[in-house]
Design a protein around this motif. Structure first.
Motif, PDB file in Angstrom:
ATOM      1  N   VAL A   1       0.843  -1.198   0.000  1.00 32.10           N
ATOM      2  CA  VAL A   1       0.000   0.000   0.000  1.00 32.10           C
ATOM      3  C   VAL A   1       0.875   1.245   0.000  1.00 32.10           C
ATOM      4  N   ARG A   2       1.935   1.197   0.808  1.00 34.60           N
ATOM      5  CA  ARG A   2       2.836   2.349   0.925  1.00 34.60           C
ATOM      6  C   ARG A   2       3.458   2.702  -0.432  1.00 34.60           C
ATOM      7  N   ALA A   3       3.981   1.702  -1.115  1.00 39.99           N
ATOM      8  CA  ALA A   3       4.668   1.954  -2.391  1.00 39.99           C
ATOM      9  C   ALA A   3       3.703   2.481  -3.444  1.00 39.99           C
ATOM     10  N   LEU A   4       2.477   1.977  -3.447  1.00 34.14           N
ATOM     11  CA  LEU A   4       1.502   2.461  -4.423  1.00 34.14           C
ATOM     12  C   LEU A   4       1.075   3.890  -4.109  1.00 34.14           C
ATOM     13  N   LYS A   5       0.960   4.235  -2.829  1.00 37.47           N
ATOM     14  CA  LYS A   5       0.669   5.632  -2.490  1.00 37.47           C
ATOM     15  C   LYS A   5       1.828   6.535  -2.906  1.00 37.47           C
ATOM     16  N   TYR A   6       3.049   6.033  -2.775  1.00 35.36           N
ATOM     17  CA  TYR A   6       4.221   6.797  -3.225  1.00 35.36           C
ATOM     18  C   TYR A   6       4.137   7.030  -4.736  1.00 35.36           C
ATOM     19  N   ASN A   7       3.731   5.997  -5.483  1.00 36.21           N
ATOM     20  CA  ASN A   7       3.535   6.153  -6.920  1.00 36.21           C
ATOM     21  C   ASN A   7       2.404   7.121  -7.225  1.00 36.21           C
ATOM     22  N   GLY A   8       1.511   7.274  -6.270  1.00 37.16           N
ATOM     23  CA  GLY A   8       0.401   8.218  -6.425  1.00 37.16           C
ATOM     24  C   GLY A   8       0.722   9.625  -5.981  1.00 37.16           C
ATOM     25  N   GLY A   9       1.990   9.876  -5.622  1.00 36.90           N
ATOM     26  CA  GLY A   9       2.424  11.231  -5.324  1.00 36.90           C
ATOM     27  C   GLY A   9       2.569  11.587  -3.861  1.00 36.90           C
ATOM     28  N   VAL A  10       2.448  10.614  -2.951  1.00 34.29           N
ATOM     29  CA  VAL A  10       2.554  10.897  -1.515  1.00 34.29           C
ATOM     30  C   VAL A  10       4.026  10.878  -1.094  1.00 34.29           C
ATOM     31  N   PRO A  11       4.510  11.913  -0.399  1.00 36.16           N
ATOM     32  CA  PRO A  11       5.899  11.907   0.097  1.00 36.16           C
ATOM     33  C   PRO A  11       6.117  10.783   1.106  1.00 36.16           C
ATOM     34  N   VAL A  12       7.361  10.328   1.235  1.00 34.52           N
ATOM     35  CA  VAL A  12       7.687   9.229   2.140  1.00 34.52           C
ATOM     36  C   VAL A  12       7.225   9.525   3.562  1.00 34.52           C
ATOM     37  N   ALA A  13       7.365  10.754   4.014  1.00 32.77           N
ATOM     38  CA  ALA A  13       7.012  11.114   5.393  1.00 32.77           C
ATOM     39  C   ALA A  13       5.522  11.002   5.676  1.00 32.77           C
ATOM     40  N   GLU A  14       4.690  10.935   4.646  1.00 30.07           N
ATOM     41  CA  GLU A  14       3.238  10.907   4.841  1.00 30.07           C
ATOM     42  C   GLU A  14       2.613   9.570   4.464  1.00 30.07           C
ATOM     43  N   LEU A  15       3.428   8.565   4.234  1.00 33.22           N
ATOM     44  CA  LEU A  15       2.906   7.291   3.749  1.00 33.22           C
ATOM     45  C   LEU A  15       2.118   6.515   4.799  1.00 33.22           C
ATOM     46  N   THR A  16       2.269   6.860   6.077  1.00 34.75           N
ATOM     47  CA  THR A  16       1.517   6.155   7.120  1.00 34.75           C
ATOM     48  C   THR A  16       0.093   6.681   7.265  1.00 34.75           C
ATOM     49  N   ASN A  17      -0.214   7.760   6.562  1.00 37.68           N
ATOM     50  CA  ASN A  17      -1.570   8.320   6.614  1.00 37.68           C
ATOM     51  C   ASN A  17      -2.452   7.673   5.555  1.00 37.68           C
ATOM     52  N   GLU A  18      -3.695   7.355   5.929  1.00 36.14           N
ATOM     53  CA  GLU A  18      -4.606   6.788   4.945  1.00 36.14           C
ATOM     54  C   GLU A  18      -4.821   7.777   3.805  1.00 36.14           C
ATOM     55  N   ASN A  19      -4.755   7.276   2.566  1.00 38.08           N
ATOM     56  CA  ASN A  19      -4.955   8.143   1.410  1.00 38.08           C
ATOM     57  C   ASN A  19      -5.457   7.281   0.247  1.00 38.08           C
ATOM     58  N   LEU A  20      -6.767   7.124   0.178  1.00 42.74           N
ATOM     59  CA  LEU A  20      -7.355   6.262  -0.840  1.00 42.74           C
ATOM     60  C   LEU A  20      -7.207   6.845  -2.238  1.00 42.74           C
ATOM     61  N   THR A  21      -7.242   8.160  -2.332  1.00 42.37           N
ATOM     62  CA  THR A  21      -7.108   8.808  -3.642  1.00 42.37           C
ATOM     63  C   THR A  21      -5.735   8.521  -4.244  1.00 42.37           C
ATOM     64  N   ALA A  22      -4.702   8.700  -3.439  1.00 44.46           N
ATOM     65  CA  ALA A  22      -3.334   8.440  -3.917  1.00 44.46           C
ATOM     66  C   ALA A  22      -3.133   6.960  -4.220  1.00 44.46           C
ATOM     67  N   LEU A  23      -3.713   6.094  -3.406  1.00 49.12           N
ATOM     68  CA  LEU A  23      -3.588   4.652  -3.632  1.00 49.12           C
ATOM     69  C   LEU A  23      -4.201   4.271  -4.981  1.00 49.12           C
ATOM     70  N   LYS A  24      -5.385   4.831  -5.266  1.00 47.74           N
ATOM     71  CA  LYS A  24      -6.050   4.530  -6.536  1.00 47.74           C
ATOM     72  C   LYS A  24      -5.224   5.048  -7.714  1.00 47.74           C
ATOM     73  N   LYS A  25      -4.639   6.228  -7.549  1.00 47.85           N
ATOM     74  CA  LYS A  25      -3.800   6.791  -8.610  1.00 47.85           C
ATOM     75  C   LYS A  25      -2.534   5.949  -8.803  1.00 47.85           C
ATOM     76  N   GLY A  26      -1.891   5.580  -7.702  1.00 51.14           N
ATOM     77  CA  GLY A  26      -0.663   4.798  -7.774  1.00 51.14           C
ATOM     78  C   GLY A  26      -0.872   3.376  -8.239  1.00 51.14           C
ATOM     79  N   PHE A  27      -2.127   2.896  -8.156  1.00 48.15           N
ATOM     80  CA  PHE A  27      -2.436   1.540  -8.599  1.00 48.15           C
ATOM     81  C   PHE A  27      -2.126   1.350 -10.080  1.00 48.15           C
ATOM     82  N   ALA A  28      -2.025   2.452 -10.814  1.00 44.56           N
ATOM     83  CA  ALA A  28      -1.700   2.352 -12.246  1.00 44.56           C
ATOM     84  C   ALA A  28      -0.408   1.577 -12.459  1.00 44.56           C
TER      85      ALA A  28
END
Length: 558
Positions: free
Chosen positions: A334-361
């Motif tokens: 989940v963390r890596a996909l959120k990173y692919n969705g534009g989330v900085p490393v420092a914020e990867l522990t926060n829930e972010n469904l939008t970024a996860l969906k984007k990073g799922f690409a």
């Protein structure tokens, strides 16, 4: 929380089994093993011959999304999955690569899995192990010395010192050795020329070791290596130098697969270690064949993401093994996909469904890529404590839309107990038909094969060849090397040749700067972008945290 090395050391001190007992679990007798101490062994050549003739089990390939600073845990999943398969009654053997001291001392600090899913003895495997890396380094540099000596002693083969292809090697990241000048000091010190070092895991000898069937095959492949060109542009091989026997001799023991165990005593062959961004990224075919012959299921791993190691396993390693995967596992977090969705490393522990969906690409493309080979695909979600139930469900739903099961997996924290659901899903996947389809025809042109990888795997549109690469193509066609496989050398962090472009970009251009024929290993290395065959150490290398006490106990390895 205990570090990986502390977990491994605790098990090593209490429940690690003598290697003969591990071998006995898969039908190996004491005389089938050459012990390196109590907990490591190599197979004898007699044992290798016997196992190669046995019926083969099912083959599971573990690959992943593109690596990120957030971590993916491909080796951890491979090890935990094998432990879990054994736990549910599936006789399973692992085949993995040996770690290189380059990343061990540089970025990663260790490469034997993590948490409760590790191979042991962890320190030995990560450091000198059974000496395979040192043997490869010595063999590589012996060949380099013999080439320069041939020139010094009269140059009977008419080698052009400006066109020597064979570099020296060192199994550590040392950027200062990428470009060097040798032969200084006068006539008795050789012919001055430009040279350079590759990291050992990028040496063609590493690739050859991992593709060779036996000593005879190893010797023939070494003989076929193109080491230089003459003044009139004719290739010079090791056979021309008449030293294939000497180089093979230095690798006779390194060719034998190494047997160790996991924390839960699953037998594991750890053998060979080519990088997947600059080489073909798979452990030796001998190790994989041993796992297939000694278990009902063999779990193996390809380096970096499915665009590199996964593709190369399918198109280079599998034909050499003679056994294509029966199922493919793609590891994601989940963390890596959120990173692919534009989330900085420092914020990867926060829930972010939008970024996860984007990073799922990124994961979506890897799934579709592996499905092109017509082998069943399962996604392993490597769980982190900060993952939320909503994030896991979203990821599973997105995978389900592609007809793929995504299994939340907790082998880092729980060992085999955390991988039971994944093991069951893999067992079901192995019951499905696998009608392997290669990505390209070996007899196609080099340009078309490169385009097939760029367009079908990377999602790119164009390939731009430098003037040097175009000259390489002419040389390749002139020498009738065009039927060799393609081994792309590309950044592992992106589908493109720019490591900063994340997600799943489309319609981009891949820039090919050079194509190097590896006539011993049987492929063409296609250098793209700025990828390097001798990495450098980071600003704060892992070595800064490592130490050993007066009792020889290591700390900080990971």
């Amino acid at each position: 929380m205990k570090r990986d090395i502390e977990i491994a050391q605790a098990v090593e001190a209490t429940t690690m089994k003598p290697i003969n007992e591990i071998g006995a679990k898969i039908g190996l007798q004491a005389n089938d093993l050459e012990n390196y101490g109590q907990y490591k062994a190599k197979l004898t050549y007699n044992a290798i011959k016997q196992v190669k003739d046995k019926p083969q089990g099912k083959l599971v390939l573990v690959t992943s999304i593109n690596p990120t600073p957030a971590g993916e845990g491909k080796s951890t999943i491979s090890i935990g999955l094998a432990d879990a398969l054994n736990k549910i009654g599936q006789k399973t053997v692992i085949a993995l690569r040996e770690p290189s001291l380059g990343p061990v001392m540089g970025m990663k600090g260790g490469a034997t899995g993590g948490g409760q899913a590790q191979v042991i003895p962890m320190e030995d495997i990560n450091l000198h192990f059974t000496g395979d890396m040192h043997a490869l380094t010595t063999a590589n540099d012996t060949l380099a010395a013999l080439i320069d000596n041939h020139i010094q002693q009269g140059n009977e083969l008419n080698i052009d010192p400006r066109r020597i292809q064979w570099k020296r090697a060192l199994d550590i990241n040392d950027r200062a050795l990428r470009q060097i000048v040798i032969g200084l000091g006068g006539p008795t010190s050789g012919t001055p020329r430009q040279d350079g070092f590759d990291i050992t895991v990028a040496s063609e000898l590493m690739a050859i070791l991992c593709l060779a069937e036996d000593i005879s095959d190893l010797k023939q492949r070494i003989a076929n290596i193109t080491v230089a060109y003459t003044y009139d542009r004719q290739p010079v091989t090791v056979a021309d130098l008449k030293v294939q026997g000497a180089i093979t001799m230095l690798l006779k023991d390194a060719l034998k697969p190494n047997l160790v165990q996991t924390l839960e005593q699953t037998p594991a062959f750890i053998h060979g270690g080519p990088f997947a961004n600059i080489a073909h990224g798979c452990n030796s075919i001998l190790a994989t064949k041993m796992a297939l012959g000694l278990g009902d299921i063999a779990v193996t791993e390809a380096g970096f993401g499915a665009d590199l190691g996964g593709e190369k396993f399918m198109d280079i390693a599998a034909p050499a093994i003679g056994h294509t995967p029966d199922a493919t596992i793609i590891v994601a977090t989940v963390r890596a996909l959120k990173y692919n969705g534009g989330v900085p490393v420092a914020e990867l522990t926060n829930e972010n469904l939008t970024a996860l969906k984007k990073g799922f690409a990124n994961l979506r493309r890897h799934i579709k890529n592996m499905q092109q080979y017509h082998v069943p695909v399962v996604v392993a979600i490597n769980a982190f404590s900060a993952d939320t139930a909503a994030e896991i469900k979203l990821l599973q739903d997105l995978c389900a839309e592609l007809g793929v099961q995504a299994i939340n997996t907790e082998v880092w924290a729980k060992g085999s107990a955390g991988g039971i659901d994944l093991a069951k899903a893999v067992t079901e996947a192995l019951k499905q038909p696998a009608e392997f389809t290669p990505l390209y025809d070996r007899q196609d042109s080099v340009e078309n094969k490169i385009n097939a990888i760029v367009q079908k795997i990377y999602g790119g549109k164009h390939v731009e060849f430098s003037n040097k690469a175009l000259q390489n193509l002419k040389l390749i066609n002139k020498n009738q090397w065009q039927d060799l496989a393609i081994c792309m050398a590309k950044t592992q962090y992106s589908f493109t040749d720019d490591q900063h472009v994340l997600g799943a970009p489309e319609d981009f251009t891949i820039h090919v700067r050079e194509i190097i024929p590896k006539t011993g290993s049987g492929f063409l290395v296609v250098l793209t972008g700025s990828v390097l065959t001798m990495p450098g150490l980071p600003k704060k290398p892992a070595a800064l945290n490592m130490d050993v006490d007066e009792n020889g106990v290591i700390s900080g390895l990971f």
